[in-house]
Design a protein around this motif. Sequence first.
Motif, PDB file in Angstrom:
ATOM      1  N   ARG A 353     -26.640  -0.919 -28.772  1.00 34.62           N
ATOM      2  CA  ARG A 353     -26.307  -0.272 -27.506  1.00 34.62           C
ATOM      3  C   ARG A 353     -26.282  -1.299 -26.366  1.00 34.62           C
ATOM      4  O   ARG A 353     -27.177  -2.120 -26.235  1.00 34.62           O
ATOM      5  CB  ARG A 353     -27.357   0.806 -27.200  1.00 34.62           C
ATOM      6  N   SER A 354     -25.227  -1.210 -25.553  1.00 35.30           N
ATOM      7  CA  SER A 354     -25.123  -2.115 -24.403  1.00 35.30           C
ATOM      8  C   SER A 354     -25.052  -1.368 -23.073  1.00 35.30           C
ATOM      9  O   SER A 354     -25.178  -1.975 -22.017  1.00 35.30           O
ATOM     10  CB  SER A 354     -23.882  -3.015 -24.536  1.00 35.30           C
ATOM     11  N   GLY A 355     -24.826  -0.040 -23.102  1.00 39.78           N
ATOM     12  CA  GLY A 355     -24.789   0.709 -21.854  1.00 39.78           C
ATOM     13  C   GLY A 355     -24.242   2.110 -22.052  1.00 39.78           C
ATOM     14  O   GLY A 355     -24.030   2.570 -23.190  1.00 39.78           O
ATOM     15  N   THR A 356     -24.004   2.790 -20.936  1.00 37.75           N
ATOM     16  CA  THR A 356     -23.382   4.115 -20.946  1.00 37.75           C
ATOM     17  C   THR A 356     -22.306   4.152 -19.873  1.00 37.75           C
ATOM     18  O   THR A 356     -22.353   3.399 -18.894  1.00 37.75           O
ATOM     19  CB  THR A 356     -24.407   5.227 -20.679  1.00 37.75           C
ATOM     20  N   ALA A 357     -21.341   5.049 -20.056  1.00 37.25           N
ATOM     21  CA  ALA A 357     -20.255   5.193 -19.086  1.00 37.25           C
ATOM     22  C   ALA A 357     -19.884   6.668 -18.980  1.00 37.25           C
ATOM     23  O   ALA A 357     -20.042   7.433 -19.942  1.00 37.25           O
ATOM     24  CB  ALA A 357     -19.041   4.365 -19.492  1.00 37.25           C
ATOM     25  N   MET A 358     -19.392   7.068 -17.808  1.00 38.10           N
ATOM     26  CA  MET A 358     -18.957   8.436 -17.590  1.00 38.10           C
ATOM     27  C   MET A 358     -17.467   8.468 -17.317  1.00 38.10           C
ATOM     28  O   MET A 358     -16.974   7.749 -16.445  1.00 38.10           O
ATOM     29  CB  MET A 358     -19.693   9.077 -16.418  1.00 38.10           C
ATOM     30  N   VAL A 359     -16.751   9.294 -18.057  1.00 37.29           N
ATOM     31  CA  VAL A 359     -15.309   9.440 -17.888  1.00 37.29           C
ATOM     32  C   VAL A 359     -15.038  10.218 -16.605  1.00 37.29           C
ATOM     33  O   VAL A 359     -15.602  11.293 -16.391  1.00 37.29           O
ATOM     34  CB  VAL A 359     -14.693  10.166 -19.095  1.00 37.29           C
ATOM     35  N   PHE A 360     -14.164   9.675 -15.730  1.00 40.37           N
ATOM     36  CA  PHE A 360     -13.852  10.378 -14.486  1.00 40.37           C
ATOM     37  C   PHE A 360     -12.363  10.664 -14.320  1.00 40.37           C
ATOM     38  O   PHE A 360     -11.966  11.418 -13.438  1.00 40.37           O
ATOM     39  CB  PHE A 360     -14.365   9.591 -13.274  1.00 40.37           C
ATOM     40  N   ARG A 361     -11.514  10.059 -15.142  1.00 36.59           N
ATOM     41  CA  ARG A 361     -10.074  10.339 -15.077  1.00 36.59           C
ATOM     42  C   ARG A 361      -9.526  10.305 -16.496  1.00 36.59           C
ATOM     43  O   ARG A 361      -9.751   9.341 -17.238  1.00 36.59           O
ATOM     44  CB  ARG A 361      -9.389   9.273 -14.211  1.00 36.59           C
ATOM     45  N   VAL A 362      -8.809  11.374 -16.879  1.00 37.45           N
ATOM     46  CA  VAL A 362      -8.343  11.519 -18.255  1.00 37.45           C
ATOM     47  C   VAL A 362      -6.829  11.614 -18.277  1.00 37.45           C
ATOM     48  O   VAL A 362      -6.221  12.398 -17.524  1.00 37.45           O
ATOM     49  CB  VAL A 362      -8.967  12.772 -18.909  1.00 37.45           C
ATOM     50  N   PHE A 363      -6.206  10.816 -19.147  1.00 37.94           N
ATOM     51  CA  PHE A 363      -4.775  10.887 -19.420  1.00 37.94           C
ATOM     52  C   PHE A 363      -4.587  11.316 -20.874  1.00 37.94           C
ATOM     53  O   PHE A 363      -5.541  11.740 -21.529  1.00 37.94           O
ATOM     54  CB  PHE A 363      -4.110   9.534 -19.140  1.00 37.94           C
ATOM     55  N   HIS A 364      -3.363  11.200 -21.356  1.00 35.40           N
ATOM     56  CA  HIS A 364      -3.078  11.708 -22.701  1.00 35.40           C
ATOM     57  C   HIS A 364      -3.830  10.916 -23.776  1.00 35.40           C
ATOM     58  O   HIS A 364      -4.550  11.488 -24.596  1.00 35.40           O
ATOM     59  CB  HIS A 364      -1.571  11.657 -22.959  1.00 35.40           C
ATOM     60  N   ASN A 365      -3.647   9.610 -23.789  1.00 31.65           N
ATOM     61  CA  ASN A 365      -4.306   8.770 -24.792  1.00 31.65           C
ATOM     62  C   ASN A 365      -5.263   7.749 -24.166  1.00 31.65           C
ATOM     63  O   ASN A 365      -5.768   6.872 -24.878  1.00 31.65           O
ATOM     64  CB  ASN A 365      -3.263   8.003 -25.618  1.00 31.65           C
ATOM     65  N   ILE A 366      -5.471   7.858 -22.868  1.00 36.17           N
ATOM     66  CA  ILE A 366      -6.247   6.862 -22.132  1.00 36.17           C
ATOM     67  C   ILE A 366      -7.213   7.606 -21.205  1.00 36.17           C
ATOM     68  O   ILE A 366      -6.933   8.708 -20.743  1.00 36.17           O
ATOM     69  CB  ILE A 366      -5.316   5.961 -21.287  1.00 36.17           C
TER      70      ILE A 366
END
Length: 387
Positions: A353-366
């Motif tokens: 484990r190196s960290g955590t991240a929170m998704v804030f913008r979602v596209f189709h494949n990205i």
Amino acid sequence: MPALRTRSHAIVSASAVIVTLLVGGCASQRPPAAQTPVTPAPPAAAKATPLPAPVKPAPVEIKPTAPTRYVVRKGDTLWGIAEHYLYSPWNWPEIWYANPQIKDPHWIYPGDVLTLYYVNGKPRVSVTGGPRVNGLKTVVLKPGIQYEKLPTSEQRIPIQTIRPFLIHARVASVEEMKNAPHIVGSSSGQLIFGNGAHVYVRGLPAHPKSAVYDLYRPGKVLRSPKTGKIIAHQVTYLGDIRIIRDQGPIATGVIEHVTEAIHAGDRLLPHNKQASNYTFMPQAPRVKVDGQVISLFNALSMVAQYQVIVLDVGSRQGVRKGDVVALEKKGRVIDDKYASPGESHSVKLPDSRSGTAMVFRVFHNISYALVMSSTRPIEIGDIATNP
């Protein structure tokens, strides 16, 4: 000259004759017992002396720094209190206003709250609070700072970090960029176009649904780390364009709201009408996440806390805004020189484990994600999985 009359260092007299008022003592808790003054008889031979002519009192002048509210403390002297309000403390009786609703209104006690106000333009000071007015102990409040640790489950999102990515930042698919209308030139022959420039656009549909488009320039190519194929283009927002004439294959538009210089070849994408939503609810992903970090913003090789990364998973893979992912580094493959007979010498170490991240913008494949914590630098190729 002493400041006040008191017995047992107790009380401040506020309405006695001025000479008596300014004689000895400090504020305390109990007024002195009443005394009957004794006036000696004049000598028989003494003749009556005419009184001096009265002197018109000087106007009372309040200091500009006089407090509107003052709480009497133990040890205060009437002189010291008067000096807070007046350039001439001896004029205190001119501004002291006895309070008939309280006991001993001619005395000042520790805890009394003195208030300065004006009646017909004349200054007055009276007791408006304290034990004698409300029957409660006076508490002097002082400003202070209290520190509290936030619960570890709560994470504050630095909106200023991700705001630029919430409105205009976007990715476009290969087909979307290939088929997007583009600028071919202008009537003036300029090579660089700014705000207000009239330009020609090629590739618009016959009857466009909107007259306003966003202008973008193709940027970094995003490839799948698993297949090596291009999955999207990271595009740079340049400004807006309004189509004013749509006749035939070449349309005319006016450039508006420029953020960067615009050139021939820059692409038109549908205007982003989505309102910015700055509300984020961190949550566990509802699907199995199997992604990787494929790009970094504002960094060449590595990022850390509160920096933005690009993941190769999006809405197609079930990722939602607010999903928190764990970031891990792939375990290295090493040669085990001490392997037992029958064991492989090539060993892959576990992912770490190196960290955590929170998704804030979602596209189709990205998707774009903000690094919330990091124990080691986050790099392209790091794994994004369920926390």
